[in-house]
Design a protein around this motif. Sequence first.
Motif, PDB file in Angstrom:
ATOM      1  N   LEU A  72      -0.903  71.281 -24.135  1.00 35.50           N
ATOM      2  CA  LEU A  72      -0.941  71.380 -25.599  1.00 35.50           C
ATOM      3  C   LEU A  72      -1.782  70.256 -26.192  1.00 35.50           C
ATOM      4  O   LEU A  72      -1.881  69.174 -25.605  1.00 35.50           O
ATOM      5  CB  LEU A  72       0.485  71.298 -26.168  1.00 35.50           C
ATOM      6  N   PRO A  73      -2.335  70.496 -27.373  1.00 33.60           N
ATOM      7  CA  PRO A  73      -3.058  69.409 -28.047  1.00 33.60           C
ATOM      8  C   PRO A  73      -2.086  68.367 -28.567  1.00 33.60           C
ATOM      9  O   PRO A  73      -0.922  68.671 -28.828  1.00 33.60           O
ATOM     10  CB  PRO A  73      -3.762  70.129 -29.209  1.00 33.60           C
ATOM     11  N   SER A  74      -2.558  67.146 -28.706  1.00 35.68           N
ATOM     12  CA  SER A  74      -1.748  66.083 -29.285  1.00 35.68           C
ATOM     13  C   SER A  74      -1.561  66.360 -30.776  1.00 35.68           C
ATOM     14  O   SER A  74      -2.526  66.657 -31.473  1.00 35.68           O
ATOM     15  CB  SER A  74      -2.452  64.737 -29.074  1.00 35.68           C
ATOM     16  N   THR A  75      -0.334  66.272 -31.247  1.00 36.57           N
ATOM     17  CA  THR A  75      -0.020  66.563 -32.647  1.00 36.57           C
ATOM     18  C   THR A  75      -0.762  65.641 -33.606  1.00 36.57           C
ATOM     19  O   THR A  75      -1.203  66.057 -34.660  1.00 36.57           O
ATOM     20  CB  THR A  75       1.497  66.458 -32.890  1.00 36.57           C
ATOM     21  N   PHE A  76      -0.904  64.370 -33.234  1.00 39.32           N
ATOM     22  CA  PHE A  76      -1.531  63.386 -34.122  1.00 39.32           C
ATOM     23  C   PHE A  76      -2.920  62.969 -33.658  1.00 39.32           C
ATOM     24  O   PHE A  76      -3.484  62.022 -34.179  1.00 39.32           O
ATOM     25  CB  PHE A  76      -0.634  62.146 -34.245  1.00 39.32           C
ATOM     26  N   GLY A  77      -3.482  63.646 -32.675  1.00 38.52           N
ATOM     27  CA  GLY A  77      -4.777  63.238 -32.139  1.00 38.52           C
ATOM     28  C   GLY A  77      -5.924  64.106 -32.614  1.00 38.52           C
ATOM     29  O   GLY A  77      -5.734  65.128 -33.259  1.00 38.52           O
ATOM     30  N   CYS A  78      -7.120  63.670 -32.255  1.00 37.70           N
ATOM     31  CA  CYS A  78      -8.329  64.431 -32.584  1.00 37.70           C
ATOM     32  C   CYS A  78      -9.026  64.974 -31.336  1.00 37.70           C
ATOM     33  O   CYS A  78      -9.903  65.828 -31.447  1.00 37.70           O
ATOM     34  CB  CYS A  78      -9.303  63.564 -33.368  1.00 37.70           C
ATOM     35  N   SER A  79      -8.657  64.475 -30.172  1.00 39.77           N
ATOM     36  CA  SER A  79      -9.255  64.996 -28.940  1.00 39.77           C
ATOM     37  C   SER A  79      -8.289  64.979 -27.759  1.00 39.77           C
ATOM     38  O   SER A  79      -8.507  65.663 -26.776  1.00 39.77           O
ATOM     39  CB  SER A  79     -10.511  64.209 -28.572  1.00 39.77           C
ATOM     40  N   LYS A  80      -7.199  64.219 -27.865  1.00 39.29           N
ATOM     41  CA  LYS A  80      -6.266  64.084 -26.745  1.00 39.29           C
ATOM     42  C   LYS A  80      -5.481  65.365 -26.521  1.00 39.29           C
ATOM     43  O   LYS A  80      -5.100  66.045 -27.476  1.00 39.29           O
ATOM     44  CB  LYS A  80      -5.303  62.924 -27.008  1.00 39.29           C
ATOM     45  N   ILE A  81      -5.250  65.670 -25.228  1.00 39.45           N
ATOM     46  CA  ILE A  81      -4.402  66.799 -24.881  1.00 39.45           C
ATOM     47  C   ILE A  81      -3.283  66.292 -23.982  1.00 39.45           C
ATOM     48  O   ILE A  81      -3.420  65.282 -23.305  1.00 39.45           O
ATOM     49  CB  ILE A  81      -5.191  67.946 -24.203  1.00 39.45           C
ATOM     50  N   ASN A  82      -2.155  67.000 -24.007  1.00 37.79           N
ATOM     51  CA  ASN A  82      -0.976  66.619 -23.234  1.00 37.79           C
ATOM     52  C   ASN A  82      -0.626  67.717 -22.242  1.00 37.79           C
ATOM     53  O   ASN A  82      -0.655  68.900 -22.588  1.00 37.79           O
ATOM     54  CB  ASN A  82       0.220  66.384 -24.155  1.00 37.79           C
ATOM     55  N   VAL A  83      -0.289  67.296 -21.019  1.00 40.83           N
ATOM     56  CA  VAL A  83       0.159  68.233 -19.986  1.00 40.83           C
ATOM     57  C   VAL A  83       1.622  67.930 -19.710  1.00 40.83           C
ATOM     58  O   VAL A  83       1.968  66.810 -19.331  1.00 40.83           O
ATOM     59  CB  VAL A  83      -0.673  68.097 -18.692  1.00 40.83           C
ATOM     60  N   GLY A 114     -13.748  73.083 -25.927  1.00 39.94           N
ATOM     61  CA  GLY A 114     -13.844  71.931 -26.829  1.00 39.94           C
ATOM     62  C   GLY A 114     -12.482  71.352 -27.158  1.00 39.94           C
ATOM     63  O   GLY A 114     -11.589  72.083 -27.561  1.00 39.94           O
ATOM     64  N   THR A 115     -12.336  70.059 -26.969  1.00 41.34           N
ATOM     65  CA  THR A 115     -11.058  69.393 -27.236  1.00 41.34           C
ATOM     66  C   THR A 115     -11.008  68.777 -28.634  1.00 41.34           C
ATOM     67  O   THR A 115      -9.959  68.362 -29.084  1.00 41.34           O
ATOM     68  CB  THR A 115     -10.793  68.269 -26.202  1.00 41.34           C
ATOM     69  N   LYS A 116     -12.132  68.708 -29.318  1.00 42.32           N
ATOM     70  CA  LYS A 116     -12.178  68.053 -30.637  1.00 42.32           C
ATOM     71  C   LYS A 116     -11.506  68.916 -31.709  1.00 42.32           C
ATOM     72  O   LYS A 116     -11.538  70.141 -31.666  1.00 42.32           O
ATOM     73  CB  LYS A 116     -13.629  67.782 -31.054  1.00 42.32           C
ATOM     74  N   GLY A 117     -10.887  68.237 -32.648  1.00 48.36           N
ATOM     75  CA  GLY A 117     -10.219  68.903 -33.757  1.00 48.36           C
ATOM     76  C   GLY A 117      -9.240  67.942 -34.397  1.00 48.36           C
ATOM     77  O   GLY A 117      -9.299  66.735 -34.161  1.00 48.36           O
ATOM     78  N   ILE A 118      -8.306  68.482 -35.172  1.00 53.04           N
ATOM     79  CA  ILE A 118      -7.275  67.661 -35.801  1.00 53.04           C
ATOM     80  C   ILE A 118      -5.927  68.257 -35.427  1.00 53.04           C
ATOM     81  O   ILE A 118      -5.631  69.397 -35.778  1.00 53.04           O
ATOM     82  CB  ILE A 118      -7.434  67.630 -37.340  1.00 53.04           C
ATOM     83  N   GLY A 119      -5.126  67.492 -34.699  1.00 49.73           N
ATOM     84  CA  GLY A 119      -3.816  67.981 -34.280  1.00 49.73           C
ATOM     85  C   GLY A 119      -3.937  69.276 -33.501  1.00 49.73           C
ATOM     86  O   GLY A 119      -4.661  69.348 -32.517  1.00 49.73           O
TER      87      GLY A 119
END
Length: 199
Positions: free
Chosen positions: A23-34, A64-69
């Motif tokens: 899942l994407p990080s709720t408060f991140g702009c590029s980080k993802i969590n496994v 692409g991992t970039k975005g907001i939350g």
Amino acid sequence: MKFHNGLPWFTSTFSSWTSAIVLPSTFGCSKINVYFKNFDPDSCAGLSIIVHEGFHVLQYKDIGTKGIGWLRLFIIQYSASCISLGKNCYAKHPMEKQAYTHDALFRKACSASRSPQNTSLKFNEELINAIIKSHPQLIKSTSGFKYDSGWGYLFFSFLLLVIIAILLPTIYLFLLLLCFVLLLASPLLYLFEWILMDK
């Protein structure tokens, strides 16, 4: 990318059949969590789950991992494909089919590497390197995923994820504020209790 042993709280509705999720990080702009329900690098089955989620990470990077939350193209495309497929979308999902194909290939290679005398598999970098060396098709630099579910589903998925992207941080901030208020209130409660007992 960050690894977690344990699934996030909001997956409880489908956690009975989920062994891991990216899942994407709720408060991140590029980080993802496994997230792993039970992280197990010491068995072929456990390693194949890691490979499966690793393939999703590769899809993330391709798209692409970039975005907001939660507003990331990967999760938007994943959700859009799921909405377009309807009931039992997980089993028919093209991203899942790719990941399951790859993890089945790894599981087969891993099982073949175990000798009848050595049935236990402890995490061993040397063994994993040997598996990869004898099965070079396991190494992927791209997932090859191409979105093809249509713009309408993509737009609907985007709207749905806008709600999630706003709702999740709001819940976290509310809980944080509640903890802060309770933390500040606890000394006052002790003070009131002391005053009342003194009387």
